[in-house]
Design an enzyme around this catalytic site. Structure first.
Site, PDB file in Angstrom:
ATOM      1  N   GLY A  46       0.742  -1.190   0.091  1.00  0.00           N
ATOM      2  CA  GLY A  46      -0.074  -0.089  -0.026  1.00  0.00           C
ATOM      3  C   GLY A  46       0.897   1.295  -0.051  1.00  0.00           C
ATOM      4  O   GLY A  46       1.981   1.235   0.597  1.00  0.00           O
ATOM      5  N   GLN A  51       2.585   9.925   1.683  1.00  0.00           N
ATOM      6  CA  GLN A  51       3.949   9.419   1.586  1.00  0.00           C
ATOM      7  C   GLN A  51       4.877   9.608   0.465  1.00  0.00           C
ATOM      8  O   GLN A  51       6.101   9.669   0.517  1.00  0.00           O
ATOM      9  CB  GLN A  51       3.758   8.018   1.497  1.00  0.00           C
ATOM     10  N   CYS A  93       6.248  -0.398   7.574  1.00  0.00           N
ATOM     11  CA  CYS A  93       5.536   1.102   6.706  1.00  0.00           C
ATOM     12  C   CYS A  93       6.957   1.343   5.804  1.00  0.00           C
ATOM     13  O   CYS A  93       7.919   1.538   6.420  1.00  0.00           O
ATOM     14  CB  CYS A  93       4.961   1.767   7.863  1.00  0.00           C
ATOM     15  N   LEU A  94       6.533   1.705   4.853  1.00  0.00           N
ATOM     16  CA  LEU A  94       7.785   2.245   3.832  1.00  0.00           C
ATOM     17  C   LEU A  94       7.961   3.460   4.361  1.00  0.00           C
ATOM     18  O   LEU A  94       9.057   3.973   3.983  1.00  0.00           O
ATOM     19  CB  LEU A  94       7.027   2.479   2.384  1.00  0.00           C
ATOM     20  N   HIS A 135      -4.278   0.816   7.505  1.00  0.00           N
ATOM     21  CA  HIS A 135      -3.061   1.400   7.586  1.00  0.00           C
ATOM     22  C   HIS A 135      -2.850   2.542   6.847  1.00  0.00           C
ATOM     23  O   HIS A 135      -2.556   3.608   7.186  1.00  0.00           O
ATOM     24  CB  HIS A 135      -1.933   0.368   7.242  1.00  0.00           C
ATOM     25  N   GLU A 136      -3.469   2.605   5.454  1.00  0.00           N
ATOM     26  CA  GLU A 136      -3.354   3.535   4.389  1.00  0.00           C
ATOM     27  C   GLU A 136      -4.429   4.772   5.027  1.00  0.00           C
ATOM     28  O   GLU A 136      -4.094   5.964   4.784  1.00  0.00           O
ATOM     29  CB  GLU A 136      -3.614   3.028   3.071  1.00  0.00           C
ATOM     30  N   HIS A 139      -2.533   6.885   7.117  1.00  0.00           N
ATOM     31  CA  HIS A 139      -1.788   8.019   6.690  1.00  0.00           C
ATOM     32  C   HIS A 139      -2.300   9.220   6.379  1.00  0.00           C
ATOM     33  O   HIS A 139      -1.950  10.285   6.303  1.00  0.00           O
ATOM     34  CB  HIS A 139      -1.184   7.272   5.309  1.00  0.00           C
TER      35      HIS A 139
END
Length: 170
Positions: A46, A51, A93-94, A135-136, A139
């Protein structure tokens, strides 16, 4: 298509709540393509617009490498309509590299959003897809997995990231 730079903690852009997408979602087609390419290269399941430095309510997910009956999906102005159950999931997480955090999430969700054509849709999700959607969505609301750890762990991680950044720029 091109790769986008993924912002990492403690970049302040990641903490800002995102603004709703207005106008024609078709204008976001190039951004969405670039986000998918960036997410696959990272690799991740994702990626949210904040991000990559865009303060809009948009994210992409693809959990097909981990879950059957899944594929690439685009969510514009998403919202959770219903949720049930609780599950603890170890998430990475990226934007928070080299950290895994056990996070409590809803086990199943019903999420609504728009696609690139502007059409509203709903999706029922469970398992990894439900986790990725939540999760997204975090963000888009300016929340990261690191917000779910103690302030001491957060500060130690922040210091480590700042030292790594200083070494990289020296």
């Amino acid at each position: 298509m091109s790769l986008l730079k993924i912002l990492t903690y403690p970049d302040p852009i990641l903490k800002r709540p995102s603004l709703p997408v207005k106008g024609n979602p078709q204008d976001l087609k190039r951004l969405v393509e670039d986000m998918f390419q960036t997410m696959y290269q990272a690799p991740g399941v994702g990626l949210a617009a904040p991000q990559v430095g865009r303060n809009i309510r948009l994210f992409v997910v693809d959990v097909s490498s981990h879950q059957e009956n899944a594929g690439p999906m685009v969510f514009i102005n998403p919202e959770i309509l219903e949720g049930e159950g609780l599950i603890i999931w170890e998430e990475g997480c990226l934007s928070v590299p080299d950290m895994l955090v056990e996070v409590s999430r809803m086990e199943k969700v019903l999420m609504a959003g728009q696609d690139l054509s502007g059409k509203r849709f709903q999706i029922k999700a469970e398992g990894l897809l439900a986790i990725a959607l939540q999760h997204e969505l975090d963000h888009l609301d300016g929340r990261l997995i690191i917000d779910k750890v103690s302030s001491l762990k957060r500060e130690l991680y922040r210091r480590r990231r700042l030292k790594e950044a200083a070494r990289a720029s020296a």
